[in-house]
Scaffold this motif. Structure first.
Motif, PDB file in Angstrom:
ATOM      1  N   HIS A 115       0.824  -1.214   0.000  1.00  0.00           N
ATOM      2  CA  HIS A 115       0.000   0.000   0.000  1.00  0.00           C
ATOM      3  C   HIS A 115       0.859   1.264   0.000  1.00  0.00           C
ATOM      4  CE1 HIS A 115       0.599  -0.512   4.416  1.00  0.00           C
ATOM      5  NE2 HIS A 115       0.612   0.803   4.412  1.00  0.00           N
ATOM      6  N   GLU A 116       2.170   1.104   0.235  1.00  0.00           N
ATOM      7  CA  GLU A 116       3.080   2.248   0.205  1.00  0.00           C
ATOM      8  C   GLU A 116       3.805   2.392  -1.124  1.00  0.00           C
ATOM      9  OE1 GLU A 116       2.947   4.400   2.317  1.00  0.00           O
ATOM     10  OE2 GLU A 116       2.387   3.538   4.240  1.00  0.00           O
ATOM     11  N   LEU A 117       3.520   1.528  -2.075  1.00  0.00           N
ATOM     12  CA  LEU A 117       4.246   1.528  -3.344  1.00  0.00           C
ATOM     13  C   LEU A 117       3.419   2.171  -4.446  1.00  0.00           C
ATOM     14  CD1 LEU A 117       5.703  -2.110  -3.316  1.00  0.00           C
ATOM     15  CD2 LEU A 117       6.781   0.000  -2.492  1.00  0.00           C
ATOM     16  N   ALA A 118       4.028   3.094  -5.169  1.00  0.00           N
ATOM     17  CA  ALA A 118       3.347   3.720  -6.296  1.00  0.00           C
ATOM     18  C   ALA A 118       3.246   2.766  -7.478  1.00  0.00           C
ATOM     19  CB  ALA A 118       4.092   4.986  -6.708  1.00  0.00           C
ATOM     20  N   ALA A 119       4.166   1.808  -7.576  1.00  0.00           N
ATOM     21  CA  ALA A 119       4.187   0.873  -8.714  1.00  0.00           C
ATOM     22  C   ALA A 119       4.381  -0.549  -8.194  1.00  0.00           C
ATOM     23  CB  ALA A 119       5.292   1.252  -9.687  1.00  0.00           C
ATOM     24  N   PRO A 120       3.333  -1.145  -7.603  1.00  0.00           N
ATOM     25  CA  PRO A 120       3.481  -2.508  -7.081  1.00  0.00           C
ATOM     26  C   PRO A 120       3.859  -3.522  -8.160  1.00  0.00           C
ATOM     27  CG  PRO A 120       1.170  -1.857  -7.142  1.00  0.00           C
ATOM     28  CD  PRO A 120       1.978  -0.624  -7.402  1.00  0.00           C
ATOM     29  N   GLU A 121       3.502  -3.223  -9.408  1.00  0.00           N
ATOM     30  CA  GLU A 121       3.873  -4.124 -10.499  1.00  0.00           C
ATOM     31  C   GLU A 121       5.388  -4.251 -10.613  1.00  0.00           C
ATOM     32  OE1 GLU A 121       0.050  -1.921 -11.374  1.00  0.00           O
ATOM     33  OE2 GLU A 121       2.109  -1.359 -10.801  1.00  0.00           O
ATOM     34  N   ARG A 122       6.095  -3.157 -10.426  1.00  0.00           N
ATOM     35  CA  ARG A 122       7.563  -3.190 -10.473  1.00  0.00           C
ATOM     36  C   ARG A 122       8.124  -4.061  -9.353  1.00  0.00           C
ATOM     37  NH1 ARG A 122      10.308   2.458 -10.244  1.00  0.00           N
ATOM     38  NH2 ARG A 122      12.140   1.064 -10.170  1.00  0.00           N
ATOM     39  N   ALA A 123       7.501  -3.979  -8.194  1.00  0.00           N
ATOM     40  CA  ALA A 123       7.974  -4.785  -7.067  1.00  0.00           C
ATOM     41  C   ALA A 123       7.809  -6.268  -7.366  1.00  0.00           C
ATOM     42  CB  ALA A 123       7.216  -4.406  -5.804  1.00  0.00           C
ATOM     43  N   LEU A 124       6.716  -6.652  -8.010  1.00  0.00           N
ATOM     44  CA  LEU A 124       6.513  -8.064  -8.311  1.00  0.00           C
ATOM     45  C   LEU A 124       7.401  -8.531  -9.463  1.00  0.00           C
ATOM     46  CD1 LEU A 124       2.680  -8.507  -7.777  1.00  0.00           C
ATOM     47  CD2 LEU A 124       4.560  -9.314  -6.337  1.00  0.00           C
ATOM     48  N   THR A 125       7.736  -7.640 -10.376  1.00  0.00           N
ATOM     49  CA  THR A 125       8.733  -7.989 -11.396  1.00  0.00           C
ATOM     50  C   THR A 125      10.070  -8.294 -10.723  1.00  0.00           C
ATOM     51  OG1 THR A 125       7.674  -6.641 -13.104  1.00  0.00           O
ATOM     52  CG2 THR A 125      10.009  -7.138 -13.399  1.00  0.00           C
ATOM     53  N   GLU A 126      10.404  -7.507  -9.718  1.00  0.00           N
ATOM     54  CA  GLU A 126      11.645  -7.739  -8.974  1.00  0.00           C
ATOM     55  C   GLU A 126      11.543  -9.027  -8.155  1.00  0.00           C
ATOM     56  OE1 GLU A 126      15.559  -6.231  -7.663  1.00  0.00           O
ATOM     57  OE2 GLU A 126      14.350  -6.549  -9.454  1.00  0.00           O
ATOM     58  N   ALA A 127      10.361  -9.307  -7.618  1.00  0.00           N
ATOM     59  CA  ALA A 127      10.168 -10.573  -6.899  1.00  0.00           C
ATOM     60  C   ALA A 127      10.406 -11.755  -7.834  1.00  0.00           C
ATOM     61  CB  ALA A 127       8.769 -10.633  -6.298  1.00  0.00           C
ATOM     62  N   ARG A 128       9.861 -11.683  -9.034  1.00  0.00           N
ATOM     63  CA  ARG A 128      10.079 -12.754 -10.019  1.00  0.00           C
ATOM     64  C   ARG A 128      11.569 -12.937 -10.300  1.00  0.00           C
ATOM     65  NH1 ARG A 128       6.423 -14.240 -14.134  1.00  0.00           N
ATOM     66  NH2 ARG A 128       8.253 -15.281 -14.973  1.00  0.00           N
ATOM     67  N   ARG A 129      12.291 -11.824 -10.358  1.00  0.00           N
ATOM     68  CA  ARG A 129      13.718 -11.901 -10.684  1.00  0.00           C
ATOM     69  C   ARG A 129      14.496 -12.653  -9.614  1.00  0.00           C
ATOM     70  NH1 ARG A 129      18.416  -9.709  -9.336  1.00  0.00           N
ATOM     71  NH2 ARG A 129      17.537  -8.212  -7.868  1.00  0.00           N
ATOM     72  N   VAL A 130      14.234 -12.359  -8.334  1.00  0.00           N
ATOM     73  CA  VAL A 130      15.065 -12.933  -7.271  1.00  0.00           C
ATOM     74  C   VAL A 130      14.600 -14.323  -6.842  1.00  0.00           C
ATOM     75  CG1 VAL A 130      15.689 -10.640  -6.452  1.00  0.00           C
ATOM     76  CG2 VAL A 130      13.787 -11.866  -5.352  1.00  0.00           C
ATOM     77  N   LEU A 131      13.350 -14.682  -7.180  1.00  0.00           N
ATOM     78  CA  LEU A 131      12.851 -15.997  -6.772  1.00  0.00           C
ATOM     79  C   LEU A 131      13.330 -17.103  -7.701  1.00  0.00           C
ATOM     80  CD1 LEU A 131       9.147 -15.241  -5.791  1.00  0.00           C
ATOM     81  CD2 LEU A 131      10.875 -16.277  -4.300  1.00  0.00           C
ATOM     82  N   THR A 169      -0.503   5.914  -0.421  1.00  0.00           N
ATOM     83  CA  THR A 169      -0.163   5.821  -1.849  1.00  0.00           C
ATOM     84  C   THR A 169      -1.076   4.854  -2.588  1.00  0.00           C
ATOM     85  OG1 THR A 169       2.139   6.327  -1.331  1.00  0.00           O
ATOM     86  CG2 THR A 169       1.690   5.321  -3.471  1.00  0.00           C
ATOM     87  N   GLY A 170      -1.253   3.662  -2.033  1.00  0.00           N
ATOM     88  CA  GLY A 170      -2.096   2.647  -2.666  1.00  0.00           C
ATOM     89  C   GLY A 170      -3.059   2.040  -1.666  1.00  0.00           C
ATOM     90  N   PRO A 171      -4.086   2.790  -1.245  1.00  0.00           N
ATOM     91  CA  PRO A 171      -4.942   2.321  -0.155  1.00  0.00           C
ATOM     92  C   PRO A 171      -5.683   1.028  -0.445  1.00  0.00           C
ATOM     93  CG  PRO A 171      -5.921   4.227  -1.251  1.00  0.00           C
ATOM     94  CD  PRO A 171      -4.523   4.096  -1.769  1.00  0.00           C
ATOM     95  N   ARG A 172      -5.897   0.717  -1.717  1.00  0.00           N
ATOM     96  CA  ARG A 172      -6.642  -0.493  -2.080  1.00  0.00           C
ATOM     97  C   ARG A 172      -5.745  -1.567  -2.690  1.00  0.00           C
ATOM     98  NH1 ARG A 172      -9.414   3.954  -2.275  1.00  0.00           N
ATOM     99  NH2 ARG A 172      -8.391   4.642  -4.179  1.00  0.00           N
ATOM    100  N   ALA A 173      -4.458  -1.513  -2.382  1.00  0.00           N
ATOM    101  CA  ALA A 173      -3.516  -2.493  -2.944  1.00  0.00           C
ATOM    102  C   ALA A 173      -3.873  -3.918  -2.538  1.00  0.00           C
ATOM    103  CB  ALA A 173      -2.094  -2.166  -2.503  1.00  0.00           C
ATOM    104  N   ALA A 174      -4.348  -4.107  -1.311  1.00  0.00           N
ATOM    105  CA  ALA A 174      -4.600  -5.468  -0.833  1.00  0.00           C
ATOM    106  C   ALA A 174      -5.681  -6.168  -1.637  1.00  0.00           C
ATOM    107  CB  ALA A 174      -4.974  -5.444   0.650  1.00  0.00           C
ATOM    108  N   ARG A 175      -6.706  -5.440  -2.037  1.00  0.00           N
ATOM    109  CA  ARG A 175      -7.750  -6.076  -2.840  1.00  0.00           C
ATOM    110  C   ARG A 175      -7.258  -6.393  -4.250  1.00  0.00           C
ATOM    111  NH1 ARG A 175     -12.270  -1.354  -3.176  1.00  0.00           N
ATOM    112  NH2 ARG A 175     -11.662  -1.189  -0.968  1.00  0.00           N
ATOM    113  N   ARG A 176      -6.108  -5.822  -4.608  1.00  0.00           N
ATOM    114  CA  ARG A 176      -5.524  -6.068  -5.926  1.00  0.00           C
ATOM    115  C   ARG A 176      -4.499  -7.195  -5.917  1.00  0.00           C
ATOM    116  NH1 ARG A 176      -2.592  -1.262  -8.156  1.00  0.00           N
ATOM    117  NH2 ARG A 176      -2.725  -2.488 -10.090  1.00  0.00           N
TER     118      ARG A 176
END
Length: 256
Positions: A115-131, A169-176
């Motif tokens: 919910h604090e990230l402006a671009a959660p998609e970028r964070a998950l791209t990075e998650a894919r990279r390190v996993l 920043t992203g108050p509804r991130a969890a539902r996404r």
């Protein structure tokens, strides 16, 4: 309730105290344990805890035999984490650029971060990279628009909740979470909700903070804020306070 935008708006030590308080809330330990189970955390497993704060989850994962790395963008947070747990591995970094090699960890955990990230998609791209292929990702957090508070003035209460949400920043991130994970190419995506129900005075600081935040935006007048807080205090004294806080827990598997 980690963190990248909100840290800029709070004194670091105040935020540390807030996170410590959140970690002690009823049900918080059970939620952390659920996240560890969903990660498959155990001896020999490697996990990165993104937005690790003062490092409680990293310490608890280490107790399970996990090789855990905690990352957080706040230098102060990492300093406190290292002071509290000098034997653990903590690094200063944000969710978009993790200091890890490709395919180097078995698990990725982010608790109250997206919910604090402006671009959660970028964070998950990075998650894919390190996993590693078949690695697990677990996201935890609340939907800031979905805080249930009993009040004699439900309209004003909706204003309080939504005004506070609008400061995030992203108050509804969890539902996404589910769609974000699917869009990022993860498999076996699941989402569950664990709702904490609170009826005691321990939640008054949270309620006071909600009203103060709403007042700071101009959504509430000082008189409305004071009146709403007074009602919640009276409810707490009469054992009539009611607050329900749904926490969303999503998990998925990196494609093999």
């Amino acid at each position: 309730m980690a963190r990248e935008t909100d840290q800029k708006n709070r004194q670091p030590d105040d935020l540390i105290a807030l996170l410590d308080s959140a970690d002690r809330m009823p049900g918080a330990s059970e939620l952390r344990s659920l996240s560890y189970a969903l990660l498959g955390a155990g001896p020999g497993v490697s996990v990165v805890d993104v937005g690790c704060g003062a490092g409680r989850a990293v310490a608890e994962l280490a107790e399970r035999g996990v090789r855990a790395v905690g990352v957080d963008p706040s230098e102060r947070m990492i300093a406190v984490a290292r002071d509290r747990r000098p034997e653990a591995d903590f690094r200063i970094a944000g969710a978009y650029e993790l200091p890890l090699a490709d395919a180097s960890v078995d698990g990725y955990r982010a608790d109250k971060v997206f919910h604090e990230l402006a671009a959660p998609e970028r964070a998950l791209t990075e998650a894919r990279r390190v996993l590693r292929p078949g690695g697990r990702v677990v996201l935890l957090g609340q939907d800031w628009d979905t805080i249930v508070i009993d009040s004699a003035d439900p309209e004003l209460t909706r204003t309080v909740v939504h005004a506070r949400a609008d400061l995030t920043t992203g108050p509804r991130a969890a539902r996404r979470y589910r769609n974000l994970l699917l869009d990022a190419g993860f498999d076996a995506v699941t989402v569950e909700v664990r709702t904490g129900v609170f009826t005691g005075p321990a939640m008054l600081p949270l309620l006071t903070g909600l009203a103060g935040a709403a007042r700071s935006t101009g959504a509430l007048t000082p008189e409305q804020s004071d009146s709403w807080i007074a009602e919640q205090r009276a409810r707490a004294e009469a054992d009539r306070l009611f607050l329900a806080l749904p926490m969303f827990v999503a998990s998925a598997t990196a494609p093999r």
